[in-house]
Design a protein around this motif. Structure first.
Motif, PDB file in Angstrom:
ATOM      1  N   LYS A  21       0.756  -1.161   0.107  1.00 51.25           N
ATOM      2  CA  LYS A  21       0.094  -0.072   0.031  1.00 51.25           C
ATOM      3  C   LYS A  21       0.839   1.238   0.112  1.00 51.25           C
ATOM      4  CE  LYS A  21      -3.745   2.174   2.729  1.00 51.25           C
ATOM      5  NZ  LYS A  21      -4.587   2.161   3.963  1.00 51.25           N
ATOM      6  N   ASN A  22       1.837   1.231   0.612  1.00 52.64           N
ATOM      7  CA  ASN A  22       2.666   2.236   0.902  1.00 52.64           C
ATOM      8  C   ASN A  22       3.461   2.562  -0.438  1.00 52.64           C
ATOM      9  OD1 ASN A  22       2.103   2.895   3.488  1.00 52.64           O
ATOM     10  ND2 ASN A  22       3.931   1.590   4.367  1.00 52.64           N
ATOM     11  N   ASN A  23       3.937   1.377  -1.007  1.00 58.29           N
ATOM     12  CA  ASN A  23       4.673   1.510  -2.230  1.00 58.29           C
ATOM     13  C   ASN A  23       3.952   1.826  -3.505  1.00 58.29           C
ATOM     14  OD1 ASN A  23       7.399   0.690  -1.166  1.00 58.29           O
ATOM     15  ND2 ASN A  23       6.702  -1.524  -1.579  1.00 58.29           N
ATOM     16  N   SER A  24       2.459   1.579  -3.091  1.00 62.62           N
ATOM     17  CA  SER A  24       1.519   2.030  -4.316  1.00 62.62           C
ATOM     18  C   SER A  24       1.270   3.393  -4.366  1.00 62.62           C
ATOM     19  CB  SER A  24       0.307   0.942  -4.283  1.00 62.62           C
ATOM     20  OG  SER A  24      -0.770   1.742  -5.045  1.00 62.62           O
ATOM     21  N   SER A  25       1.084   3.990  -2.983  1.00 58.76           N
ATOM     22  CA  SER A  25       0.963   5.338  -2.688  1.00 58.76           C
ATOM     23  C   SER A  25       2.050   5.908  -3.354  1.00 58.76           C
ATOM     24  CB  SER A  25       0.657   5.661  -1.244  1.00 58.76           C
ATOM     25  OG  SER A  25       0.760   6.946  -1.037  1.00 58.76           O
ATOM     26  N   LYS A  26       3.247   5.494  -3.037  1.00 58.11           N
ATOM     27  CA  LYS A  26       4.590   6.312  -3.419  1.00 58.11           C
ATOM     28  C   LYS A  26       4.688   6.167  -5.002  1.00 58.11           C
ATOM     29  CE  LYS A  26       9.531   6.197  -2.990  1.00 58.11           C
ATOM     30  NZ  LYS A  26       9.900   6.180  -4.496  1.00 58.11           N
ATOM     31  N   ASP A  27       4.354   5.047  -5.586  1.00 52.94           N
ATOM     32  CA  ASP A  27       4.298   5.188  -7.264  1.00 52.94           C
ATOM     33  C   ASP A  27       3.567   5.927  -7.414  1.00 52.94           C
ATOM     34  OD1 ASP A  27       6.159   3.139  -7.002  1.00 52.94           O
ATOM     35  OD2 ASP A  27       4.629   1.453  -7.262  1.00 52.94           O
ATOM     36  N   ASP A  28       2.119   6.233  -7.053  1.00 54.22           N
ATOM     37  CA  ASP A  28       1.104   6.956  -7.579  1.00 54.22           C
ATOM     38  C   ASP A  28       1.691   8.537  -7.599  1.00 54.22           C
ATOM     39  OD1 ASP A  28      -0.727   4.905  -8.013  1.00 54.22           O
ATOM     40  OD2 ASP A  28      -1.714   5.258  -6.130  1.00 54.22           O
ATOM     41  N   ASP A  29       2.199   8.667  -6.302  1.00 53.77           N
ATOM     42  CA  ASP A  29       2.896  10.235  -6.236  1.00 53.77           C
ATOM     43  C   ASP A  29       3.966  10.398  -7.325  1.00 53.77           C
ATOM     44  OD1 ASP A  29       1.133  10.438  -4.081  1.00 53.77           O
ATOM     45  OD2 ASP A  29       2.701  10.135  -2.349  1.00 53.77           O
ATOM     46  N   ASP A  30       4.845   9.503  -7.349  1.00 53.40           N
ATOM     47  CA  ASP A  30       5.922   9.594  -8.523  1.00 53.40           C
ATOM     48  C   ASP A  30       5.286   9.693  -9.882  1.00 53.40           C
ATOM     49  OD1 ASP A  30       7.752   9.450  -6.219  1.00 53.40           O
ATOM     50  OD2 ASP A  30       8.216   7.292  -6.565  1.00 53.40           O
ATOM     51  N   LEU A  31       4.302   8.943 -10.194  1.00 54.62           N
ATOM     52  CA  LEU A  31       3.894   8.949 -11.321  1.00 54.62           C
ATOM     53  C   LEU A  31       3.129   9.952 -11.763  1.00 54.62           C
ATOM     54  CD1 LEU A  31       1.880   5.480 -12.037  1.00 54.62           C
ATOM     55  CD2 LEU A  31       3.594   6.446 -13.358  1.00 54.62           C
ATOM     56  N   ASP A  32       2.471  10.737 -10.709  1.00 54.31           N
ATOM     57  CA  ASP A  32       1.872  12.070 -10.765  1.00 54.31           C
ATOM     58  C   ASP A  32       2.803  13.203 -11.152  1.00 54.31           C
ATOM     59  OD1 ASP A  32      -0.758  11.111 -10.605  1.00 54.31           O
ATOM     60  OD2 ASP A  32      -0.887  11.526  -8.298  1.00 54.31           O
ATOM     61  N   ASP A  33       4.105  13.094 -10.344  1.00 54.07           N
ATOM     62  CA  ASP A  33       4.860  14.274 -10.508  1.00 54.07           C
ATOM     63  C   ASP A  33       5.496  13.975 -12.070  1.00 54.07           C
ATOM     64  OD1 ASP A  33       4.538  14.905  -7.874  1.00 54.07           O
ATOM     65  OD2 ASP A  33       6.208  13.846  -7.041  1.00 54.07           O
ATOM     66  N   LEU A  34       5.881  12.665 -12.356  1.00 58.45           N
ATOM     67  CA  LEU A  34       6.475  12.473 -13.640  1.00 58.45           C
ATOM     68  C   LEU A  34       5.514  13.011 -14.601  1.00 58.45           C
ATOM     69  CD1 LEU A  34       8.590  11.397 -15.300  1.00 58.45           C
ATOM     70  CD2 LEU A  34       7.721   8.986 -15.395  1.00 58.45           C
ATOM     71  N   GLU A  35       4.250  12.768 -14.494  1.00 59.16           N
ATOM     72  CA  GLU A  35       3.469  13.165 -15.501  1.00 59.16           C
ATOM     73  C   GLU A  35       3.222  14.706 -15.800  1.00 59.16           C
ATOM     74  OE1 GLU A  35      -0.810  11.232 -15.446  1.00 59.16           O
ATOM     75  OE2 GLU A  35      -1.388  13.179 -14.901  1.00 59.16           O
ATOM     76  N   ASP A  36       3.254  15.469 -14.488  1.00 60.48           N
ATOM     77  CA  ASP A  36       3.466  16.957 -14.505  1.00 60.48           C
ATOM     78  C   ASP A  36       4.670  17.392 -15.274  1.00 60.48           C
ATOM     79  OD1 ASP A  36       1.186  16.961 -13.119  1.00 60.48           O
ATOM     80  OD2 ASP A  36       1.998  17.180 -11.165  1.00 60.48           O
ATOM     81  N   ASP A  37       5.808  16.592 -15.122  1.00 61.48           N
ATOM     82  CA  ASP A  37       7.013  17.301 -15.697  1.00 61.48           C
ATOM     83  C   ASP A  37       6.806  16.832 -17.232  1.00 61.48           C
ATOM     84  OD1 ASP A  37       8.179  17.872 -13.247  1.00 61.48           O
ATOM     85  OD2 ASP A  37       9.084  15.783 -13.172  1.00 61.48           O
ATOM     86  N   LEU A  38       6.377  15.666 -17.718  1.00 61.81           N
ATOM     87  CA  LEU A  38       6.143  15.286 -19.092  1.00 61.81           C
ATOM     88  C   LEU A  38       5.337  16.359 -19.823  1.00 61.81           C
ATOM     89  CD1 LEU A  38       5.702  11.686 -19.059  1.00 61.81           C
ATOM     90  CD2 LEU A  38       7.842  13.027 -19.694  1.00 61.81           C
ATOM     91  N   ASN A  39       4.281  16.730 -19.342  1.00 57.41           N
ATOM     92  CA  ASN A  39       3.308  17.847 -19.684  1.00 57.41           C
ATOM     93  C   ASN A  39       3.866  19.257 -19.730  1.00 57.41           C
ATOM     94  OD1 ASN A  39       0.659  16.502 -20.285  1.00 57.41           O
ATOM     95  ND2 ASN A  39       0.519  16.036 -18.091  1.00 57.41           N
ATOM     96  N   ASN A  40       4.785  19.514 -18.963  1.00 62.22           N
ATOM     97  CA  ASN A  40       5.611  20.747 -18.970  1.00 62.22           C
ATOM     98  C   ASN A  40       6.599  20.718 -19.937  1.00 62.22           C
ATOM     99  OD1 ASN A  40       4.158  21.941 -16.577  1.00 62.22           O
ATOM    100  ND2 ASN A  40       5.734  21.024 -15.281  1.00 62.22           N
TER     101      ASN A  40
END
Length: 244
Positions: free
Chosen positions: A129-148
């Protein structure tokens, strides 16, 4: 001879109070009995049962000491002289008790194992659960970077969405062909491949073991282009032709 008969009669009198069933109407008192001794032996499972009181016969009935047979059959015998009552109870079976103790120990051991495994399962779930939450946060951050990074690639606004986990990531690259009609018409297949390669490489910079499946879609969710990337060999595969 007279002495032996006297002892026999005395023993019979004692046994008559112990072996003859009693009830609320049972008679009490003293009876004179004639006992016959004939060197009677009790054999149990092929072995003679020792006794300090010799068995005897009265009126065709053989009488043997109750305590002797109680020992043979693992019984406990208690005489209450005040109430003239004999109490017979089962003796604990040592083998059975040992088996129960061993079984109880085994049950406790198994329960400890179950508790330990349940704790491991809980810890793994919490970790996942913690890793999944961390993955989600990391994916969200990466998604923001890619869009930028790619919001104006080839003068076109691209909207990139990521989903999945560190091992498998789905990528959707969205474009509004109607809004950027002229710029989109100027693109060729190599431009799409270049965009995909850049996005995939950026993803692998953050999630190096992630296999990637993706597509380029129109604003109306029309599929324009498919691609996939295998992290084990670094190959990027383009599927189909770009739809203009």
């Amino acid at each position: 001879m007279f002495k032996k008969q006297y002892l026999a009669i005395a023993s019979a009198l004692i046994l008559s109070t112990t072996l003859i069933p009693t009830s609320s109407q049972a008679a009490t008192g003293t009876k004179n009995l004639q006992a016959k001794y004939n060197n009677i032996k009790v054999i149990y499972n092929g072995a003679a049962v020792p006794t300090t009181i010799e068995p005897f016969i009265v009126n065709g009935t053989t009488y043997i000491p109750l305590r002797m047979m109680a020992g043979v059959f693992s019984k406990d015998v208690a005489w209450d002289g005040a109430k003239y009552t004999i109490t017979v109870k089962d003796l604990p079976n040592s083998q059975h008790a040992n088996e129960l103790a061993a079984r109880d120990a085994q049950i406790r051991s198994l329960q400890n194992t179950i508790d330990s495994l349940n704790k491991e399962i809980t810890d793994l779930k919490n970790s996942k659960k913690n890793n999944s939450s961390k993955d989600d946060d990391d994916l969200d951050d990466l998604e923001d970077d890619l869009n930028n990074y790619y919001d104006d690639y080839k003068d076109i606004e691209w909207k990139i969405s990521l989903s999945g986990d560190e091992d498998d990531i789905d990528v959707e690259i969205q474009v509004d062909r109607e809004e950027f009609e002229d710029e989109y018409e100027d693109l060729d297949e190599s431009d799409f491949e270049e965009l995909v390669e850049k996005v995939v490489e950026d993803i692998w910079d953050e999630f190096e073991d992630a296999d990637i499946d993706g597509e380029i879609v129109d604003e109306d969710d029309d599929n324009l282009y498919d691609f996939s990337a295998d992290a084990s060999d670094g190959d990027i595969t383009f599927e189909g032709d770009v739809i203009n």
